[in-house]
Scaffold this active site. Structure first.
Site, PDB file in Angstrom:
ATOM      1  N   LEU A  10       1.101  -1.036   0.125  1.00 48.52           N
ATOM      2  CA  LEU A  10      -0.050   0.147  -0.116  1.00 48.52           C
ATOM      3  C   LEU A  10       1.036   1.255  -0.255  1.00 48.52           C
ATOM      4  O   LEU A  10       0.946   1.835   1.001  1.00 48.52           O
ATOM      5  CB  LEU A  10      -0.835  -0.011   1.232  1.00 48.52           C
ATOM      6  CG  LEU A  10      -2.136  -1.178   1.135  1.00 48.52           C
ATOM      7  CD1 LEU A  10      -2.651  -1.319   2.752  1.00 48.52           C
ATOM      8  CD2 LEU A  10      -2.798  -1.229   0.200  1.00 48.52           C
ATOM      9  N   HIS A  11       1.455   1.564  -1.245  1.00 45.82           N
ATOM     10  CA  HIS A  11       2.552   2.521  -1.301  1.00 45.82           C
ATOM     11  C   HIS A  11       1.938   3.887  -1.007  1.00 45.82           C
ATOM     12  O   HIS A  11       2.461   4.707   0.152  1.00 45.82           O
ATOM     13  CB  HIS A  11       3.106   2.580  -2.552  1.00 45.82           C
ATOM     14  CG  HIS A  11       3.772   1.356  -3.103  1.00 45.82           C
ATOM     15  ND1 HIS A  11       4.827   0.768  -2.409  1.00 45.82           N
ATOM     16  CD2 HIS A  11       3.532   0.353  -4.085  1.00 45.82           C
ATOM     17  CE1 HIS A  11       5.311  -0.292  -3.008  1.00 45.82           C
ATOM     18  NE2 HIS A  11       4.383  -0.623  -4.195  1.00 45.82           N
ATOM     19  N   ASP A  12       0.899   4.502  -1.600  1.00 47.68           N
ATOM     20  CA  ASP A  12       0.572   5.703  -1.524  1.00 47.68           C
ATOM     21  C   ASP A  12      -0.499   5.695  -0.164  1.00 47.68           C
ATOM     22  O   ASP A  12      -0.307   6.955   0.365  1.00 47.68           O
ATOM     23  CB  ASP A  12      -0.507   6.018  -2.758  1.00 47.68           C
ATOM     24  CG  ASP A  12       0.627   6.431  -4.006  1.00 47.68           C
ATOM     25  OD1 ASP A  12       1.824   6.705  -3.814  1.00 47.68           O
ATOM     26  OD2 ASP A  12       0.161   6.458  -5.085  1.00 47.68           O
TER      27      ASP A  12
END
Length: 302
Positions: free
Chosen positions: A232-234
């Site tokens: 879940l980068h962003d």
């Protein structure tokens, strides 16, 4: 005394995890979402605007303005990471259109109107921010801080072996921003890869009946094969902006971007202790993955 919501501007390049981050922020009571600007990256800047509008609609936000920004990098050819536009295929078209104002002008107007108050969440290449900086050299003072999903330090890249996507898609812009003196926090691949949506987290979204994301999570859970781990980068960058205490460890150092490609390293981020004139930035080096996942699930299902 109740603390008023903090004013936030988001810069996005239209990916699936960008949309999740927007959904989370639109529902966060601690944040007043001022506007969204879009930039080339996952998809075109125009497609990113459509995706941002649709993501906001799904979160119940039908009024936050979305402005189209830079269509190409400062000094290299355009490269789109996901030209097939998976979010648009999943979510469909928005019910309203983007604002007439461009994203760079929108950023400058908001920063000048509320000096020292607006926080910027940068979820794509930093082209808009670099262009705004060129037009307003005082921008580092006008923005309260910048939180950017950017870079890779002690891990491999996700677009080349050495570079993280947002930086690699416009290395010149990222280097200019990192040299400018913004109060900037980097949330790099080193930590975003530690926060992944597994079966338990997807089940929370499915049980919470979150528009679009709930049914999508339920569909993934029905797959016969093992559910893949989805970083879940962003959304992690959004969570760190909302609550800086989620960052358990930070280091402070000057950061530069490799701009030549003699060894295929263009777009790599490096600690630049050899450049005494370059300002230091904060690098998020550790988070509690369980705490972040709980915070994101609670926010998305609220």
């Amino acid at each position: 005394m109740t603390t008023p919501p903090r004013p936030v501007l988001v810069d996005t390049d239209g990916g699936l995890d960008d949309a999740l981050a927007l959904h989370y922020l639109a529902r966060c009571p601690d944040i007043r979402l001022l506007a969204v600007g879009t930039v080339h990256g996952n998809v075109t800047a125009a497609a990113a605007a459509r995706n941002a509008l649709r993501a906001l609609e799904l979160a119940g936000d039908h009024s936050t303005p979305v402005a189209i920004g830079s269509a190409e990098p400062l000094a290299q050819a355009l490269q789109l990471r996901h030209p097939d536009d998976p979010f648009a295929a999943l979510a469909g078209k928005p019910g309203r259109g983007p604002s007439d104002q461009g994203a760079v002008e929108q950023m400058l107007d908001l920063a000048r109107a509320c000096p020292g108050e607006v926080e910027l969440l940068a979820l794509g290449p930093m082209t808009n921010l670099a262009r705004a900086l060129a037009a307003e050299p005082d921008l580092p003072r006008l923005l309260r801080r910048v939180v950017a999903m950017a870079g890779a330090f002690d891990t491999t890249g996700n677009i080349t072996p050495h570079a993280e996507t947002n930086v690699r898609l416009d290395p010149d812009a990222a280097d200019q921003v990192l040299a400018a003196g913004f109060a900037i926090t980097l949330v790099s691949l080193d930590v975003t890869r530690t926060v992944a949506a597994g079966r338990g987290w997807l089940q929370q979204l499915a049980d919470g009946a979150v528009p679009l994301w709930g049914p999508a999570a339920a569909m993934l859970l029905q797959a016969r094969d093992q559910v893949p781990s989805l970083p879940l980068h962003d959304p992690l960058a959004a969570a760190v902006l909302v609550d800086e205490h989620l960052a358990l460890e930070r280091r402070t150092a000057p950061v530069a971007v490799v701009l030549d490609d003699r060894h295929g390293h263009r777009g790599a981020t490096r600690i630049a202790t050899d450049d005494p004139g370059r300002p230091a930035v904060a690098i998020t080096s550790a988070v509690d993955p369980d705490a972040v996942l709980a915070r994101l699930a609670a926010g998305l299902t609220a």
